[in-house]
Design an enzyme around this catalytic site. Structure first.
Site, PDB file in Angstrom:
ATOM      1  N   GLY A 151       0.872  -1.170   0.000  1.00  0.00           N
ATOM      2  CA  GLY A 151       0.000   0.000   0.000  1.00  0.00           C
ATOM      3  C   GLY A 151       0.914   1.225   0.000  1.00  0.00           C
ATOM      4  O   GLY A 151       1.829   1.316   0.833  1.00  0.00           O
TER       5      GLY A 151
ATOM      6  N   ARG B  86      10.355  -1.597  -5.186  1.00  0.00           N
ATOM      7  CA  ARG B  86       9.123  -1.563  -5.997  1.00  0.00           C
ATOM      8  C   ARG B  86       9.108  -0.249  -6.793  1.00  0.00           C
ATOM      9  O   ARG B  86       9.458   0.802  -6.247  1.00  0.00           O
ATOM     10  CB  ARG B  86       7.865  -1.655  -5.117  1.00  0.00           C
TER      11      ARG B  86
ATOM     12  N   GLN C  40      -5.874  -8.629  -2.553  1.00  0.00           N
ATOM     13  CA  GLN C  40      -5.844  -7.650  -1.457  1.00  0.00           C
ATOM     14  C   GLN C  40      -7.255  -7.279  -0.994  1.00  0.00           C
ATOM     15  O   GLN C  40      -7.455  -6.927   0.174  1.00  0.00           O
ATOM     16  CB  GLN C  40      -5.104  -6.379  -1.884  1.00  0.00           C
TER      17      GLN C  40
ATOM     18  N   ASP D 246      -1.335   4.750  -6.349  1.00  0.00           N
ATOM     19  CA  ASP D 246       0.100   4.579  -6.121  1.00  0.00           C
ATOM     20  C   ASP D 246       0.917   5.720  -6.703  1.00  0.00           C
ATOM     21  O   ASP D 246       2.036   5.979  -6.271  1.00  0.00           O
ATOM     22  CB  ASP D 246       0.575   3.245  -6.694  1.00  0.00           C
TER      23      ASP D 246
ATOM     24  N   ASN E 241      -3.122   2.779 -10.070  1.00  0.00           N
ATOM     25  CA  ASN E 241      -3.558   2.040  -8.876  1.00  0.00           C
ATOM     26  C   ASN E 241      -3.579   0.558  -9.237  1.00  0.00           C
ATOM     27  O   ASN E 241      -3.301   0.177 -10.387  1.00  0.00           O
ATOM     28  CB  ASN E 241      -4.930   2.536  -8.398  1.00  0.00           C
ATOM     29  N   LYS E 242      -3.919  -0.267  -8.280  1.00  0.00           N
ATOM     30  CA  LYS E 242      -3.896  -1.721  -8.451  1.00  0.00           C
ATOM     31  C   LYS E 242      -4.562  -2.152  -9.752  1.00  0.00           C
ATOM     32  O   LYS E 242      -5.585  -1.604 -10.160  1.00  0.00           O
ATOM     33  CB  LYS E 242      -4.597  -2.369  -7.255  1.00  0.00           C
TER      34      LYS E 242
END
Ligand code: MRU
Length: 354
Positions: A52, A94, A202, A243, A253-254
């Site tokens: 996150g 990351r 998630q 993100d 984002n995811k």
């Protein structure tokens, strides 16, 4: 269990190790691991034990303070050189969440501002700065929650994707913060739908765990059920995290978030991105410039299955994030206020990137 009581990451009382809630084990096992070595901290970020965007930033702040405290020199110049090696190593964990680089840059700036002091003093200052990043994250998420709460109506159905919850921050989450604020105000009639969020789940493992544990009316759906859930009129508003947000409002984002936004436009449902200032990257003009993490094929073909469920040798594409175009976003909720298009102007007006 009330996840708001759990710390995603913290520094031990004697400041010799990090305590990380290992999110790869949730929801079945709540376990805090102790990590000291820089290699183990990097591994914890890379393998999503801590994850996150805001929580990665908080972890990075503590991590560089901790590993800097382990540098064995009294010479500030040698200390700076070692610090920069640690920073580069942690930064390689990351690529997408800009909070990682934001926190490491902030820690580097702090180190440089105090290089005229004894190394022992610089080490103390770095721990204090890491703690400040953590404490600010709590108040920023809280503020996003207050602003997001203002967009809710009694009885709303809320859809969220991935986990932008308390587990993804120091407390409250971003996309979940409005829901926690509503709970505090005694609202009991909100219904939350969470996408399971393939491939790392998630939504199922983390968002469902924390919201259900908090006594919030929560329903888990597979990612491919979002459309029918919207068509049935069950979703009134969508909150997601991010993100990295580019200057024009394009938002990484995811993986799967952009599909949710496209569906939301089709069904006329407002789609809000919850974004702490640390996630807004004013150096990037558009989302095309955001680096997208590619992860291991086994996350798609094997993980969570009793046995491998795809043929050996099959090619797999596993991008961990996607970019939602700014034209699909109703508003971006920051701690300084709700931004509407044109987002670059709204961000500048609120002082982001200065
Ligand atoms: O790969 P993850 O689990 O780190 O991805 C997390 C997300 O995509 C979140 O939505 C984002 O970081 C925002 S968290 C407040």
């Amino acid at each position: 269990m009330d996840a708001l009581q759990l710390d995603t990451v913290r520094i031990s009382a004697d400041k010799t190790y990090l305590e990380i809630l290992d999110q790869t084990l949730l929801p079945n096992t709540v376990k805090v691991i102790q990590v000291r070595r820089i290699e183990d901290i990097r591994e914890a970020i890379k393998s999503l034990r801590v994850r996150g965007a805001p929580a990665i930033g908080v972890c990075a702040g503590y991590a560089i303070a901790l590993t800097a405290s382990q540098i064995d020199t009294d010479d500030p110049i040698q200390f700076r050189e070692e610090f920069l090696k640690h920073k580069a190593y942690l930064a390689s964990s990351r690529p997408t969440a800009v909070n990682l680089f934001w926190a490491l840059d902030r820690m580097e700036n702090t180190m440089r501002a105090h290089l005229n002091k004894p190394v022992s003093k610089i080490k103390e200052i770095l721990f204090a700065e890491a703690q400040a990043i953590r404490d600010e994250d709590v108040s920023i998420s809280r503020r996003i929650g207050e602003i997001g709460f203002g967009l809710l109506r009694h009885g709303d159905g809320i859809l969220t994707h991935c986990n932008a919850g308390t587990l993804a921050t120091a407390k409250y989450g971003t996309a979940t913060a409005p829901i926690y604020v509503a709970r505090e105000r005694g609202w009991t009639d909100l219904q939350v739908y969470c996408d399971e969020t393939r491939p790392l789940l998630q939504g199922a493992r983390l968002t469902a765990f924390e919201l259900h544990g908090a006594g919030i009316d929560t329903t888990l759906i597979c990612d491919n059920m979002a459309s029918i859930t919207m068509r049935r009129g069950l979703i009134n508003i969508i909150f997601v995290g991010c993100d990295r947000v580019a200057r024009n409002g394009d938002t990484a984002n995811k993986i799967g978030t952009s599909g949710v936004a496209i569906l939301a436009k089709h069904y006329g449902i407002p789609f809000y991105v919850c974004a702490p200032g640390s996630t807004i990257d004013m150096s990037l003009e558009t989302g095309d410039q955001i680096p997208i993490e590619e992860r291991a094929p086994e996350e798609v073909t094997e993980m969570w299955y009793a046995q491998r469920m795809a043929p050996e040798g099959i090619q797999v594409c596993n991008p961990a994030f996607d970019v939602t175009e700014h034209s699909l976003i109703t508003g971006i909720i920051t701690e300084k206020g709700l931004c509407k298009a044109p987002f670059d102007q709204a961000f500048e007006k609120l002082g982001f990137g200065r």
